[in-house]
Write a protein that holds these residues in place. Structure first.
Motif, PDB file in Angstrom:
ATOM      1  N   GLY A 121       2.444  -8.107   4.000  1.00  0.00           N
ATOM      2  CA  GLY A 121       1.934  -6.982   3.239  1.00  0.00           C
ATOM      3  C   GLY A 121       2.194  -7.054   1.766  1.00  0.00           C
ATOM      4  N   GLY A 122       2.776  -8.136   1.259  1.00  0.00           N
ATOM      5  CA  GLY A 122       3.066  -8.251  -0.165  1.00  0.00           C
ATOM      6  C   GLY A 122       4.353  -7.538  -0.528  1.00  0.00           C
ATOM      7  N   ASP A 123       4.457  -7.151  -1.800  1.00  0.00           N
ATOM      8  CA  ASP A 123       5.675  -6.503  -2.281  1.00  0.00           C
ATOM      9  C   ASP A 123       5.757  -5.044  -1.877  1.00  0.00           C
ATOM     10  N   LEU A 124       4.609  -4.429  -1.587  1.00  0.00           N
ATOM     11  CA  LEU A 124       4.599  -2.996  -1.315  1.00  0.00           C
ATOM     12  C   LEU A 124       4.848  -2.666   0.148  1.00  0.00           C
ATOM     13  N   ARG A 125       4.532  -3.546   1.056  1.00  0.00           N
ATOM     14  CA  ARG A 125       4.644  -3.227   2.473  1.00  0.00           C
ATOM     15  C   ARG A 125       5.279  -4.391   3.217  1.00  0.00           C
ATOM     16  N   GLN A 155       3.266  -7.128   9.045  1.00  0.00           N
ATOM     17  CA  GLN A 155       2.834  -6.415  10.230  1.00  0.00           C
ATOM     18  C   GLN A 155       2.011  -7.339  11.115  1.00  0.00           C
ATOM     19  N   LYS A 156       1.980  -6.999  12.400  1.00  0.00           N
ATOM     20  CA  LYS A 156       1.246  -7.787  13.377  1.00  0.00           C
ATOM     21  C   LYS A 156      -0.087  -7.119  13.659  1.00  0.00           C
ATOM     22  N   LEU A 157      -1.169  -7.896  13.578  1.00  0.00           N
ATOM     23  CA  LEU A 157      -2.523  -7.388  13.751  1.00  0.00           C
ATOM     24  C   LEU A 157      -3.249  -8.197  14.814  1.00  0.00           C
ATOM     25  N   GLU A 179      -6.093  -9.267   0.616  1.00  0.00           N
ATOM     26  CA  GLU A 179      -4.970 -10.125   0.989  1.00  0.00           C
ATOM     27  C   GLU A 179      -3.897  -9.360   1.737  1.00  0.00           C
ATOM     28  N   GLU A 180      -3.571  -8.128   1.283  1.00  0.00           N
ATOM     29  CA  GLU A 180      -2.480  -7.409   1.934  1.00  0.00           C
ATOM     30  C   GLU A 180      -2.821  -6.997   3.360  1.00  0.00           C
ATOM     31  N   PRO A 208      -5.025  -0.509   8.434  1.00  0.00           N
ATOM     32  CA  PRO A 208      -3.786   0.113   7.942  1.00  0.00           C
ATOM     33  C   PRO A 208      -4.042   0.911   6.679  1.00  0.00           C
ATOM     34  N   LYS A 209      -3.217   1.940   6.467  1.00  0.00           N
ATOM     35  CA  LYS A 209      -3.350   2.755   5.274  1.00  0.00           C
ATOM     36  C   LYS A 209      -2.930   1.954   4.047  1.00  0.00           C
ATOM     37  N   ARG A 210      -3.740   2.058   3.015  1.00  0.00           N
ATOM     38  CA  ARG A 210      -3.454   1.345   1.781  1.00  0.00           C
ATOM     39  C   ARG A 210      -2.620   2.211   0.853  1.00  0.00           C
ATOM     40  N   LYS A 211      -1.527   1.639   0.300  1.00  0.00           N
ATOM     41  CA  LYS A 211      -0.713   2.341  -0.668  1.00  0.00           C
ATOM     42  C   LYS A 211      -1.245   2.065  -2.074  1.00  0.00           C
TER      43      LYS A 211
END
Length: 690
Positions: free
Chosen positions: A394-398, A401-403, A369-370, A568-571
């Motif tokens: 990106g949800g609560d963490l990010r 962003q445009k893809l 989802e993110e 994208p890099k996942r946190k």
């Protein structure tokens, strides 16, 4: 260039030769004899005897001969020499501006760097230039009356500049001035004016005299009654005379490269030819005719043409790939096969070349989802609509962003039990697939028609995956038959020479001029068929090539394409971050834990303590931050109770306890599988009081 009939040294003649006047015929006046009248250099054997004729057809710069005029020493400099040189002014005066301008290195020198002075006062129109004043030459101008003038610049006393036009016919006493402009070795060799000048090296530690540069060329030509191309340096101590005018009707055997054969007039074919120099090594072709291309072999050259071909290969798989050049005249029949894609980016590339692409999902894809990646089920059918930039949360963490994503429509088969409204909603459902998504698809095709290669190139865009269903009957052995699939990658046009062997002139093969380095010469031998009975030609339409040819072709024709996008890099999530922070705490296994109960912390057994001290202490139990509590602690049995109560165990308590510990550890929620302190204590209690 030396005058006809004048004997000149070979180096002097070549240095003054105008390349536009090639070819030139030279006669050797004093020859070179080395090891039995053979001069060998760089693999070429040349015998230059007195009276020999050489037809010079080309020049190639090898190196630079540098002569130090102060010490009369000569040495060679490579073409890649990085040093700079400055001009040495001439000591003799010049009487006219035209003579002075002839020294300017026009086309190489920067404007405003060529200066001179006059010994006499110079009066131009209303401007008077005193003697000894430096004048800078800017350019040469031609008026409407075709009179030439030199535009010059004069610096005033207060730093002001004044321009003036001096006619070429103006007489006086002019001297060239020295300047600090540096010239590279390549610039000097490219200018005819600079080649004849003297130079001095800039920032040279050794104090030498002026330097004079003489280019050393590799002369390429043909000799009378010789078929091989001869190559020799211009530094040979040979005297020659130019006899081009006297020998203009002399016939030389002319070696032709394969590319030069394709420039001959159409009326020169068909003809017989002899191979003077065959290809060095076979790194490009897997074919039967290549081994026939050897020195001394004769060929029938039927014609040359621009042949439309297709570069093809087998799909990547367990077997090694094969590569082919297929002519448009291929007579086999082909049927389209669905293409496979391993990413959304590959879908985008195929869609950009051929819109209206429909695919089916072949492997389940989990939703993220993110990153905006939807879930894809096996056998789900999609129709590619367009490429669009989509904003993904990106949800609560990010942040959002445009893809770059592919907009696809889900194709759902009609179900009679569903309502019409639901059907309409499902059929119009669109999903966004980011280009970095790794998913697996297969093209959806309903075309079962058979095509020839020319029709496929006219009706579809490459790359295209096909299967050969019927062979080319003209070929003795069709290499495409029996292959699981053939990928038609790219259409190309190659200049080829149609040739055959004299013993089978009807079996033709195409020699691509760009990929074969060989030389031939036309000979006057008769054609291998009766006059007026030209045989029907059968062309070998499939040529198998090597992987070196395939990669070399793509290297020469590649375009700068953007690489596939990266995801994208996942946190890490909060739980994963907490586990990462807890790992250093769990490593302190050799330290006493403060969370142990007092009963266990002060525990000591006189009989077992020495044995335990020799073993590595087990790690502490999981901390309170774990999800599940540790297993309960079994109370210790008293000594008196164990002495009075008889043993009722049937099995060995050690094995039973070990199994129990394993069960408890398996069900535990801790992050490690170490033994707990409680397990060790219970084992030793059982050993003592068994």
């Amino acid at each position: 260039m030396g005058e006809p009939g004048v004997v000149l040294d070979l180096r002097e003649y070549i240095s003054s030769l105008d390349r536009s006047s090639l070819p030139r015929i030279l006669q050797v006046c004093s020859g070179v004899y080395f090891q039995g009248s053979v001069y060998e250099l760089s693999g070429s054997e040349v015998c230059l005897s007195t009276g020999d004729l050489v037809k010079v057809t080309g020049l190639e710069l090898l190196s630079i001969s540098c002569e130090d005029m102060g010490t009369n020493t000569t040495f060679e400099l490579p073409l890649e020499h990085s040093g700079l040189f400055k001009l040495v002014p001439e000591d003799l005066p010049y009487s006219t501006i035209e003579e002075l301008v002839g020294l300017q290195p026009f086309g190489v020198d920067a404007c405003g760097s060529f200066t001179f002075i006059t010994r006499n006062e110079l009066i131009i129109d209303n401007l008077t230039v005193p003697a000894g004043k430096e004048i800078t030459l800017l350019s040469v101008e031609i008026t409407k009356n075709e009179e030439r003038y030199a535009r010059c610049q004069l610096m005033g006393q207060q730093g002001a500049f004044a321009d003036m036009l001096i006619p070429f016919s103006y007489h006086g006493e002019f001297y060239e001035c020295e300047n600090d402009r540096g010239y590279s070795l390549q610039e000097i060799m490219m200018s005819d004016r600079l080649c004849r000048r003297r130079f001095r090296k800039i920032k040279s530690k050794k104090c030498g005299g002026p330097l004079l540069f003489v280019p050393i060329y590799q002369i390429q030509g043909i000799m009378h009654m010789r078929k091989n191309i001869v190559k020799f340096p211009s530094s040979l101590e040979v005297d020659v005379i130019d006899v081009t005018e006297q020998c203009k009707d002399l016939t030389f055997v002319t070696p032709l490269l394969l590319a030069e054969v394709a420039t001959q007039p159409k009326t020169a074919f068909p003809t017989m030819a002899e191979i003077l120099e065959g290809p060095e090594a076979n790194r490009l072709f897997y074919c039967s005719w290549f081994k026939e291309l050897q020195k001394g072999k004769r060929l029938v050259l039927h014609k040359w043409d621009n042949t439309a071909t297709v570069l093809a290969c087998t799909p990547r798989g367990r077997k090694a790939q094969q590569y082919f050049l297929i002519s448009h005249g291929y007579g086999g029949q082909m049927r389209r096969r669905p293409r496979e894609f391993s990413s959304v980016y590959e879908l985008y590339v195929a869609f950009s070349r051929c819109p209206g692409l429909k695919v089916s999902v072949t492997r389940y894809c989990e939703a993220v989802e993110e990153e905006g990646v939807p879930a894809l089920s096996v056998d789900e059918q999609l129709e590619i609509l367009k490429l669009q930039t989509v904003e993904v949360s990106g949800g609560d963490l990010r942040p959002a962003q445009k893809l770059e994503s592919l907009i696809c429509r889900r194709i759902i088969e009609e179900d009679e039990d569903d309502d019409k409204e639901d059907e309409n909603q499902e059929e119009s459902e669109e999903i966004c697939l980011p280009l970095f998504t790794q998913a697996h698809f297969v093209e959806k095709l309903s075309d079962k028609k058979k095509y020839c290669l020319a029709d496929l190139g006219n009706n579809f865009s490459f790359p295209l995956e096909v299967k050969v269903v019927s062979r080319d009957k003209v070929l003795e052995k069709d290499p495409l038959v029996g292959l699981t699939a053939v990928v038609l990658e790219e259409a190309l046009e190659e200049t080829t020479v149609l040739a055959s062997l004299p013993d089978s002139p009807e079996r033709c093969f195409a020699l691509p001029t760009r990929w074969l380095q060989m030389s031939l010469c036309f000979i006057s031998d008769p054609l291998p068929w009766a006059e007026g009975q030209t045989p029907e030609l059968h062309l070998e339409t499939v040529t198998e090539v090597t992987d070196h040819f395939y990669h070399e072709y793509h290297r020469l024709t590649q375009t700068d394409m953007a690489p596939p996008p990266r995801p994208p890099k996942r946190k890490p999530s909060s739980s994963e971050s907490q586990k990462t922070r807890d790992k250093p705490k769990a490593r302190a296994a050799n330290k006493k834990s403060s969370n142990l109960p007092e009963k266990l912390d002060g525990l000591s057994l006189d009989h077992t303590k020495p044995a335990l001290s020799k073993r590595n202490l087990p790690p502490p139990p999981p901390l309170e931050s774990t999800e599940e509590p540790p297993p309960p602690v079994i109370p210790r049995k008293s000594v008196s109770e164990n002495l009075t109560t008889p043993n009722t165990y049937v099995r060995t308590p050690r094995k039973q306890q070990k199994k129990q510990r394993h069960t408890e550890r398996t069900s535990s929620g801790s992050d490690h599988d170490y033994e707990t302190v409680d397990d060790v204590i219970q084992v030793h209690d059982s050993i003592m009081f068994y």
